[in-house]
Design a protein around this motif. Structure first.
Motif, PDB file in Angstrom:
ATOM      1  N   SER B 179       0.669  -1.343  -0.142  1.00  0.00           N
ATOM      2  CA  SER B 179      -0.028   0.102  -0.008  1.00  0.00           C
ATOM      3  C   SER B 179       0.859   1.151  -0.205  1.00  0.00           C
ATOM      4  N   ARG B 182       2.150   1.617  -3.546  1.00  0.00           N
ATOM      5  CA  ARG B 182       1.089   2.375  -4.484  1.00  0.00           C
ATOM      6  C   ARG B 182       1.103   3.827  -4.356  1.00  0.00           C
TER       7      ARG B 182
ATOM      8  N   ARG C  97     -10.260  -1.111  -8.841  1.00  0.00           N
ATOM      9  CA  ARG C  97      -9.066  -1.030  -8.105  1.00  0.00           C
ATOM     10  C   ARG C  97      -8.047  -0.426  -8.805  1.00  0.00           C
ATOM     11  N   PRO C 137      -6.540   7.746  -1.272  1.00  0.00           N
ATOM     12  CA  PRO C 137      -5.893   6.982  -0.232  1.00  0.00           C
ATOM     13  C   PRO C 137      -6.926   6.435   0.963  1.00  0.00           C
ATOM     14  N   ILE C 140      -9.026   3.473  -0.835  1.00  0.00           N
ATOM     15  CA  ILE C 140      -7.821   2.100  -0.768  1.00  0.00           C
ATOM     16  C   ILE C 140      -7.771   1.439   0.373  1.00  0.00           C
ATOM     17  N   ASN C 141      -7.541   2.334   1.399  1.00  0.00           N
ATOM     18  CA  ASN C 141      -7.072   1.855   2.752  1.00  0.00           C
ATOM     19  C   ASN C 141      -8.536   1.119   3.223  1.00  0.00           C
ATOM     20  N   ASP C 144      -8.761  -2.190   1.786  1.00  0.00           N
ATOM     21  CA  ASP C 144      -7.869  -3.126   2.200  1.00  0.00           C
ATOM     22  C   ASP C 144      -8.289  -3.487   3.592  1.00  0.00           C
ATOM     23  N   THR C 179      -6.390  -0.057   9.841  1.00  0.00           N
ATOM     24  CA  THR C 179      -5.961   0.315   8.560  1.00  0.00           C
ATOM     25  C   THR C 179      -6.719   1.466   7.970  1.00  0.00           C
ATOM     26  N   GLY C 183      -5.404   5.036   6.399  1.00  0.00           N
ATOM     27  CA  GLY C 183      -5.856   5.861   5.190  1.00  0.00           C
ATOM     28  C   GLY C 183      -6.331   7.217   5.358  1.00  0.00           C
TER      29      GLY C 183
END
Lengths: 324, 244, 251
Positions: B179, B182, C97, C137, C140-141, C144, C179, C183
């Protein structure tokens, strides 16, 4: 966990290090590293004209030209020694840098007066001239710039109170005017001539209409102290060839205009010819005129907090070639 | 099948977005010079591909981004591990790291040029400087989440520091590293382009700002589109390399 | 880490700051560092006074701070649900993604002419661009986070036959918190960097605009003073996030 990643790293690191060497050419002549803001302008590209015409090469000078996007970057890169000579930067900005301790010295004037500037409105605008600008929005680039000064002087001459807006650079200004967010925007010839040719905009005022600024050198070429200390004769030769290039550019405009068109693909041959009328040869004089006015401006627009001492006013110059 | 559904979703989304843009462009409500019709952009795009100097500029930017990224990854992972293994150092240094992370790195460009000149190496340095932070921060956070059991196992086997790194930490850090990578990669691209815009004579950023300054908006969008496509490609490559 | 150490840590940080400051001061006086590039504390501290005289401290600070908070909040409001959605729909996750990663790697900042056309040279443009950049971000986080919930926890839930909402509130969300906050931290950072960046680029707004002007006038000490204010914003916001995370999930 594998470390094939490591071999990838090694491979990548090794291979492209040759690139910088490949970009830099072998030099037996004197190398001058230059910073040029505003790629494509008639006046700031004098060095490129001279370089491509071979005039500098004949005098044993090799030029390495880097383009910057504006005055502050040009000053930073020259002050830190990243380049040797920087072109076409606002006089007040250079004064400010010098006053704040940047090791820079003016080596010649670059542009006197503001004949290249003009203000325009959309073709369908009810505004016909500066007289109609009362309460209307008028753009300039940023506080303290020549567009700022000239726009205010134009409004004063026409006896109107315009709403001054910091519109930023020319492309942003154009977008604002054409979207109806700004009544009158600024441009420097030949920027916008494509729109003029298509009759999408109209000129309502020109920088040449303002006598106060006509004899003020608003942009200068400058160098850093170290370069001038080590290679003063090279700088002197540079200025001499620079003046010669200007003479050549105006003597027979066929080749210089052709090159100019190459840098400005958006405009027509006729427009390029017309642009020339916005750049009288006298404006490109190497002499620095009206420096007192520039010192006043620097104080007014806060690029310096207190006036320069008379010693400083002399020290800022390192005129290596008296010019004409 | 599964892939088919993916492609359908992507296609529909893409068509919808492009449709909205084209409608706005042709609506006449907005200045078309700033939002040209897709046909103009497509034309400019293919015209660009035929220009030979495009490829030199592309190579320069790619080199700057990749080399900067690699440097950032290696140093970022190592520094993140160091921060993760020394809690006191981490607490003391973290405010500085977080602060530096939020500083717009573009102001360090003159320093970079002072150190390595005005050419591509300065952009490499800027890219590395930008990307090192998300990697370091992600790895340090990941270190905090490694099971203490695993660490004790390593210690009971009297692992050397390097063995701890390779056998215990790295396997657990796979996700944070990915991560961080990226995000770091994205930062590399942005800072490289911004640095090229400010001071340069080569590179995709330079080409883009030149188009903008001459108000060649279709060309500018075409170049941004090209940059975007390449970013997608490089990201896909990155994913493939990190997928295990 | 011992409790004593934890309490002393801020002192160590301040100590480190003072040491660094002293080092910079000495380096400049000895001529190792150019004051044009790194301003020594002896010039930066008085610079705050000059800035206050020119009203260049409070107003730009609050301006930027306010807009960064709004942008991050908006990005979180959009990004967290979107991340959850991606984690729960494999088809959409697979589809978007790669795009998310690519969008993040693209210099969205350069699309500002587009924003100028639609929204004008306004704060809305600045905040919208920062929201866009912070969204990625965070999304994305979040994805995840929800994607990587340890199966053992979900199995425990299943064996207790919890319903969907209970599963979300009692298992998924708490497990995802660390997580998610990674982010959010990145979101804050990117919102701040982007806000400053856009303000710098279009010469409009708060601290970024002031830094741009000072950079243009080569007023390096004042420029560093304003940059320190930017750092203050980041420290405050990140500290706040840290506190919120501790409150949400005491460790």
């Amino acid at each position: 966990m594998t470390f094939t990643r490591r071999s990838l790293v090694a491979g990548l690191a090794a291979a492209p290090l040759s690139l910088p060497a490949f970009i830099r050419s072998a030099r037996a002549d004197d190398l001058i590293r230059l910073a040029v803001p505003q790629k494509g302008n008639w006046d700031s590209m004098v060095v490129v004209q001279g370089d491509e015409q071979g005039l500098f090469k004949k005098a044993g000078i090799d030029l390495d030209i880097t383009y910057t996007s504006g005055g502050s970057d040009t000053i930073q890169v020259a002050a830190t020694g990243g380049v040797d000579i920087a072109m076409a930067t606002g006089t007040t900005a250079v004064i400010g840098a010098f006053a704040h301790g940047a090791p820079v010295r003016i080596i010649s004037g670059q542009f006197t007066g503001a004949p290249d500037l003009y203000w325009y409105v959309r073709a369908d605008s009810p505004i016909k001239s500066m007289a109609d600008m009362n309460g209307k929005t008028m753009g300039f680039s940023r506080p303290g710039s020549s567009t700022f000064v000239v726009s205010h002087l134009l409004a004063k001459r026409a006896n109107v109170t315009a709403n001054f807006v910091s519109a930023g650079e020319q492309s942003a200004t154009r977008t604002m005017v054409m979207s109806g967010q700004l009544d009158a925007g600024w441009a420097s010839a030949p920027n916008g001539f494509d729109l003029l040719g298509d009759k999408k905009i109209r000129v309502i005022a020109r920088g040449s209409e303002v006598p106060e600024i006509r004899n003020q050198t608003i942009r200068v070429n400058f160098s850093n102290q170290k370069f001038l200390a080590d290679k003063r004769d090279v700088a002197s030769r540079f200025n001499k060839i620079y003046a010669q290039t200007i003479d050549w550019m105006y003597a027979d405009t066929k080749d210089s205009l052709k090159r100019y068109l190459g840098w400005n693909p958006a405009i027509s041959q006729a427009a390029a010819q017309q642009a020339l009328s916005y750049f009288p040869k006298a404006a490109l004089s190497l002499t620095v005129s009206g420096f007192d006015l520039s010192l006043e401006d620097a104080l007014t627009y806060k690029s310096i907090e207190r006036p320069l001492t008379s010693d400083q006013s002399k020290e800022i110059f390192s005129v290596v070639y008296a010019g004409r | 099948m599964r892939l088919g559904r993916t492609r359908v979703i992507q296609a529909v989304t893409l068509i919808a977005l492009l449709g909205v843009y084209e409608a706005l462009s042709r609506s006449g409500r907005f200045y078309q010079g700033a939002i040209p019709p897709l046909a103009d952009i497509a034309q400019a795009f293919f015209a660009q591909l035929l220009q030979p100097d495009l490829y030199l500029n592309l190579w320069v930017t790619a080199y700057e981004v990749v080399l900067g990224f690699v440097i950032a990854m290696v140093s970022g992972v190592l520094l993140g591990i160091v921060l993760g293994t020394t809690p006191l150092l981490s607490t003391v240094v973290t405010p500085f790291v977080d602060s530096l992370a939020t500083t717009p790195k573009i102001i360090f460009l003159p320093i970079a040029m002072l150190l390595v000149g005005t050419g591509p190496p300065s952009k490499v340095l800027m890219a590395a400087l930008s990307a090192i932070f998300p990697v370091m921060i992600a790895v340090a956070a990941g270190m905090r989440q490694i099971s203490p059991v695993l660490i004790r196992v390593g210690q009971s086997f009297r692992c050397s520091w390097w063995q701890m790194v390779t056998k215990i930490y790295m396997p657990s850090l796979r996700l944070p590293i990915i991560s961080g990578a990226r995000l770091g990669f994205g930062l590399c691209i942005i800072i490289t382009l911004l640095s090229e815009i400010k001071i340069s004579k080569l590179g995709m950023g330079f080409l883009t700002i030149d188009a903008y300054n001459h108000y060649q908006i279709p060309q500018m969008y075409a170049l941004l589109l090209l940059i975007f496509i390449i970013a997608v490609g490089m990201n896909a490559l990155l994913s493939r390399l990190t997928a295990r | 880490m011992t409790k004593a150490n934890r309490r002393l840590a801020p002192l160590y940080s301040i100590g480190l700051l003072l040491v660094l400051g002293a080092f910079v001061e000495l380096a400049v006086r000895a001529g190792w560092l150019l004051p044009n590039i790194v301003a020594p504390p002896s010039l930066v501290i008085p610079a705050f006074g000059d800035l206050r005289a020119n009203n260049e401290i409070v107003e730009p600070f609050l301006n930027t701070f306010f807009h960064v908070v709004i942008a991050t909040a908006a990005a979180a409001a959009l990004g967290l649900p979107f991340g959850y959605f991606l984690a729960r729909s494999p088809a959409f996750d697979q589809a978007y993604r790669g795009w998310l990663a690519a969008a993040f790697a693209s210099p969205l900042v350069l699309l500002y002419p587009l924003f100028l056309v639609f929204f004008g040279r306004t704060y809305f443009t600045v905040v919208l661009m920062s929201t866009m950049v912070a969204f990625v971000p965070i999304a994305i986080n979040a994805r995840d986070a929800f994607m990587n919930i340890p199966p053992v926890l979900l199995n425990v839930g299943k064996s207790f036959k919890v319903d969907k909402w209970q599963r979300f509130a009692m298992i998924e969300l708490p497990a995802a918190v660390p997580t998610i906050f990674v982010g959010l931290r990145l979101g804050v950072i990117y919102a701040l960097v982007n806000t400053i960046g856009v303000e710098f680029l279009i010469d409009f707004g708060g601290l970024g605009r002031v830094v741009s002007d000072l950079y243009a006038f080569f007023n390096i000490p004042q420029m560093y003073a304003e940059i320190l204010l930017i750092l203050v914003i980041s420290i405050v916001l990140l500290w706040t996030l840290d506190r919120v995370q501790r409150w949400v999930r005491p460790q």
